[in-house]
Scaffold this motif. Sequence first.
Motif, PDB file in Angstrom:
ATOM      1  N   LEU A  32       0.798  -1.220   0.000  1.00  0.00           N
ATOM      2  CA  LEU A  32       0.000   0.000   0.000  1.00  0.00           C
ATOM      3  C   LEU A  32       0.831   1.270   0.000  1.00  0.00           C
ATOM      4  O   LEU A  32       0.478   2.254  -0.629  1.00  0.00           O
ATOM      5  N   GLY A  33       1.947   1.274   0.751  1.00  0.00           N
ATOM      6  CA  GLY A  33       2.772   2.462   0.889  1.00  0.00           C
ATOM      7  C   GLY A  33       2.341   3.304   2.074  1.00  0.00           C
ATOM      8  O   GLY A  33       1.152   3.440   2.365  1.00  0.00           O
ATOM      9  N   ALA A  34       3.323   3.859   2.802  1.00  0.00           N
ATOM     10  CA  ALA A  34       3.020   4.675   3.982  1.00  0.00           C
ATOM     11  C   ALA A  34       4.223   5.523   4.339  1.00  0.00           C
ATOM     12  O   ALA A  34       5.355   5.226   3.961  1.00  0.00           O
ATOM     13  N   PHE A  35       3.983   6.591   5.105  1.00  0.00           N
ATOM     14  CA  PHE A  35       5.058   7.411   5.642  1.00  0.00           C
ATOM     15  C   PHE A  35       5.584   6.761   6.919  1.00  0.00           C
ATOM     16  O   PHE A  35       4.870   6.047   7.619  1.00  0.00           O
ATOM     17  N   ARG A  36       6.829   7.043   7.257  1.00  0.00           N
ATOM     18  CA  ARG A  36       7.461   6.424   8.424  1.00  0.00           C
ATOM     19  C   ARG A  36       6.688   6.699   9.715  1.00  0.00           C
ATOM     20  O   ARG A  36       6.479   5.830  10.524  1.00  0.00           O
ATOM     21  N   LYS A  37       6.268   7.956   9.913  1.00  0.00           N
ATOM     22  CA  LYS A  37       5.549   8.298  11.140  1.00  0.00           C
ATOM     23  C   LYS A  37       4.231   7.536  11.212  1.00  0.00           C
ATOM     24  O   LYS A  37       3.806   7.093  12.279  1.00  0.00           O
ATOM     25  N   PHE A  83      -2.379   3.963   6.084  1.00  0.00           N
ATOM     26  CA  PHE A  83      -1.674   3.592   4.861  1.00  0.00           C
ATOM     27  C   PHE A  83      -2.281   4.292   3.660  1.00  0.00           C
ATOM     28  O   PHE A  83      -3.418   4.772   3.696  1.00  0.00           O
ATOM     29  N   GLU A  84      -1.489   4.348   2.575  1.00  0.00           N
ATOM     30  CA  GLU A  84      -1.896   5.035   1.350  1.00  0.00           C
ATOM     31  C   GLU A  84      -2.772   4.118   0.503  1.00  0.00           C
ATOM     32  O   GLU A  84      -3.271   3.125   0.993  1.00  0.00           O
ATOM     33  N   SER A  85      -2.940   4.456  -0.769  1.00  0.00           N
ATOM     34  CA  SER A  85      -3.707   3.698  -1.752  1.00  0.00           C
ATOM     35  C   SER A  85      -5.213   3.921  -1.553  1.00  0.00           C
ATOM     36  O   SER A  85      -5.649   4.602  -0.625  1.00  0.00           O
ATOM     37  N   ASP A  86      -6.009   3.318  -2.439  1.00  0.00           N
ATOM     38  CA  ASP A  86      -7.451   3.525  -2.377  1.00  0.00           C
ATOM     39  C   ASP A  86      -8.094   2.612  -1.340  1.00  0.00           C
ATOM     40  O   ASP A  86      -7.507   1.626  -0.905  1.00  0.00           O
ATOM     41  N   ARG A  87      -9.320   2.939  -0.967  1.00  0.00           N
ATOM     42  CA  ARG A  87      -9.988   2.259   0.144  1.00  0.00           C
ATOM     43  C   ARG A  87     -10.193   0.770  -0.138  1.00  0.00           C
ATOM     44  O   ARG A  87      -9.949  -0.070   0.744  1.00  0.00           O
ATOM     45  N   GLU A  88     -10.647   0.414  -1.339  1.00  0.00           N
ATOM     46  CA  GLU A  88     -10.919  -0.994  -1.648  1.00  0.00           C
ATOM     47  C   GLU A  88      -9.648  -1.837  -1.571  1.00  0.00           C
ATOM     48  O   GLU A  88      -9.673  -2.983  -1.126  1.00  0.00           O
ATOM     49  N   LYS A  89      -8.548  -1.254  -2.003  1.00  0.00           N
ATOM     50  CA  LYS A  89      -7.279  -1.977  -1.953  1.00  0.00           C
ATOM     51  C   LYS A  89      -6.846  -2.209  -0.505  1.00  0.00           C
ATOM     52  O   LYS A  89      -6.314  -3.278  -0.161  1.00  0.00           O
ATOM     53  N   LYS A  90      -7.091  -1.235   0.367  1.00  0.00           N
ATOM     54  CA  LYS A  90      -6.746  -1.398   1.785  1.00  0.00           C
ATOM     55  C   LYS A  90      -7.650  -2.428   2.458  1.00  0.00           C
ATOM     56  O   LYS A  90      -7.204  -3.183   3.319  1.00  0.00           O
ATOM     57  N   ILE A  91      -8.916  -2.471   2.066  1.00  0.00           N
ATOM     58  CA  ILE A  91      -9.822  -3.495   2.598  1.00  0.00           C
ATOM     59  C   ILE A  91      -9.360  -4.887   2.174  1.00  0.00           C
ATOM     60  O   ILE A  91      -9.370  -5.832   2.968  1.00  0.00           O
ATOM     61  N   LEU A  92      -8.943  -5.016   0.920  1.00  0.00           N
ATOM     62  CA  LEU A  92      -8.430  -6.311   0.450  1.00  0.00           C
ATOM     63  C   LEU A  92      -7.171  -6.695   1.217  1.00  0.00           C
ATOM     64  O   LEU A  92      -7.005  -7.869   1.595  1.00  0.00           O
ATOM     65  N   CYS A 162      -3.832  -7.842  -7.466  1.00  0.00           N
ATOM     66  CA  CYS A 162      -3.875  -7.168  -6.167  1.00  0.00           C
ATOM     67  C   CYS A 162      -3.296  -5.755  -6.244  1.00  0.00           C
ATOM     68  O   CYS A 162      -3.643  -4.907  -5.412  1.00  0.00           O
ATOM     69  N   TYR A 163      -2.423  -5.501  -7.216  1.00  0.00           N
ATOM     70  CA  TYR A 163      -1.762  -4.197  -7.286  1.00  0.00           C
ATOM     71  C   TYR A 163      -2.572  -3.150  -8.032  1.00  0.00           C
ATOM     72  O   TYR A 163      -2.340  -1.967  -7.884  1.00  0.00           O
ATOM     73  N   GLU A 164      -3.526  -3.581  -8.847  1.00  0.00           N
ATOM     74  CA  GLU A 164      -4.264  -2.648  -9.674  1.00  0.00           C
ATOM     75  C   GLU A 164      -5.341  -1.915  -8.867  1.00  0.00           C
ATOM     76  O   GLU A 164      -5.791  -2.386  -7.828  1.00  0.00           O
ATOM     77  N   ARG A 165      -5.767  -0.780  -9.391  1.00  0.00           N
ATOM     78  CA  ARG A 165      -6.906  -0.060  -8.809  1.00  0.00           C
ATOM     79  C   ARG A 165      -8.164  -0.584  -9.488  1.00  0.00           C
ATOM     80  O   ARG A 165      -8.475  -0.204 -10.604  1.00  0.00           O
ATOM     81  N   MET A 166      -8.881  -1.460  -8.774  1.00  0.00           N
ATOM     82  CA  MET A 166     -10.000  -2.148  -9.419  1.00  0.00           C
ATOM     83  C   MET A 166     -11.311  -2.017  -8.656  1.00  0.00           C
ATOM     84  O   MET A 166     -12.325  -2.543  -9.095  1.00  0.00           O
ATOM     85  N   MET A 172     -14.979  -7.741  -4.099  1.00  0.00           N
ATOM     86  CA  MET A 172     -15.421  -9.119  -4.354  1.00  0.00           C
ATOM     87  C   MET A 172     -14.391 -10.134  -3.873  1.00  0.00           C
ATOM     88  O   MET A 172     -14.739 -11.202  -3.365  1.00  0.00           O
ATOM     89  N   MET A 173     -13.116  -9.815  -4.038  1.00  0.00           N
ATOM     90  CA  MET A 173     -12.059 -10.718  -3.582  1.00  0.00           C
ATOM     91  C   MET A 173     -11.977 -10.758  -2.055  1.00  0.00           C
ATOM     92  O   MET A 173     -11.622 -11.788  -1.472  1.00  0.00           O
TER      93      MET A 173
END
Length: 461
Positions: A32-37, A83-92, A162-166, A172-173
């Motif tokens: 997902l990617g995130a800042f250190r703090k 964490f970064e990225s879109d919400r659905e990706k973080k839920i997955l 898993c890496y794509e914005r879908m 569903m996954m």
Amino acid sequence: MNQVLEYADILIRVPGCLGYILAADRFCRKYLGAFRKREFFFVLCSFLGWLSLNTAGRWYPAASLFLIVLNRILFTGLILLFFESDREKKILASSMLMACAALAENFCISLLSCLLLFFRHHVSRISQPVLSGQEILLMEYASLAAGILAVCWLSGHLLPVCYERMGRWHRMMAVPLFVMTAVLDAAGFGAENGIMVRSAGNMGLYYDQMFSHAEFLVLTALFIPAAWFDLNEMNRIYIEQKKSSEYHAQAVFYKMLKEQYSQSERLRHDMKNHLIALSGLSKSREWDRLDAYLKKLEGSSREVFADMTGNKAVDALVCQKRKRAQELDAAWECDVHIAKDCRIEEFDLCVLFGNLLDNALEACERMKDGGAGNKVHRFVSVRAGMIRKCFLLEVKNSMEKTENREISKKPEKKVRMDRTGSIEHGIGLLNVTDAVQKYNGTMEIQSENGIFEISILIPLI
């Protein structure tokens, strides 16, 4: 005294909890990617949440199932928050982490319990063996270690989907993974509160315990391939759809190139007449009209002098890629000869040349110039022709040294692929793979000393 023992029991489990949280943090950072703090606060809040809910569970055992659910919700919320990225990706990501750890832990502790009870009953000759508190604690540590290892393994084996914005696809996954985790949590809550699978008749405590642990073992053994099948099928469908969409986009693009080439062919046919007109303007010294005529001719003949390959569509495609190479200041070398009786379909030829040249130009584009005006040497070389009743296509290009080192980390620098092989080099190369397999060809990839080379050999008999 009992409360002191309860707190001591929680403290003993702290290292395992921290290990899992750190493994989950590493997974989310990579995926997902995130800042250190933010990472620090994720680890801190996850640990404090786990500690608070476990302490509450010792005080109020009847509410333990509710606290388990609350812990899952808290974990998902922290991933969404830090964490970064879109919400659905973080839920997955949350669903994969929880399901992976729950499956590994339950499988491990059930298997160890069955083995230990079997050993006690059949080897030590204890008619009604019961696991001691220390043995249960050791098995829980082993199961936590299995969960941590499973999460670490998952970090290095994520599928492309898993890496794509879908969006919808990721939801569903995630649903089957959340359901599996919920079923295991409910079954674990029942086992902790004395709900067991009873043996037929009155076979005793030993068989009741064995059947209960075997139930978990079978359940997790079924869930593990089901979860992997869910992710793999979604990945397969995603790749097929993306390949199809790119295939259709390429078809439209190649049709457009062919039309442009047809216009250039008409211009080539009229070149003799243009030369006569230019000669007449020159003799009459009409320099303004001559200059305007030349400018107009220059704009319309820009595509005429492309590399001649023997196939009009490939001519247009190669000409387009040559222009891109010039924009990147990359040396261009083209030696392509396609026989008129070549049995490879024109569209498949464009798929091969188009995707391989796109990859080569992208690699050149990623190369960074050095300081003080030191330019790196970019180049693209494409060669193709007939060799002993086979069509050989070779594309070489320069690449970043760092990319070369990443490829060289693999056990083999050379990868040979036939009809049964597959290589994960993006959707473009998957389309190339399909085209090669369609004609029973082979593909070979090499990377060495900052040079990437791909060779395709297709039999034409």
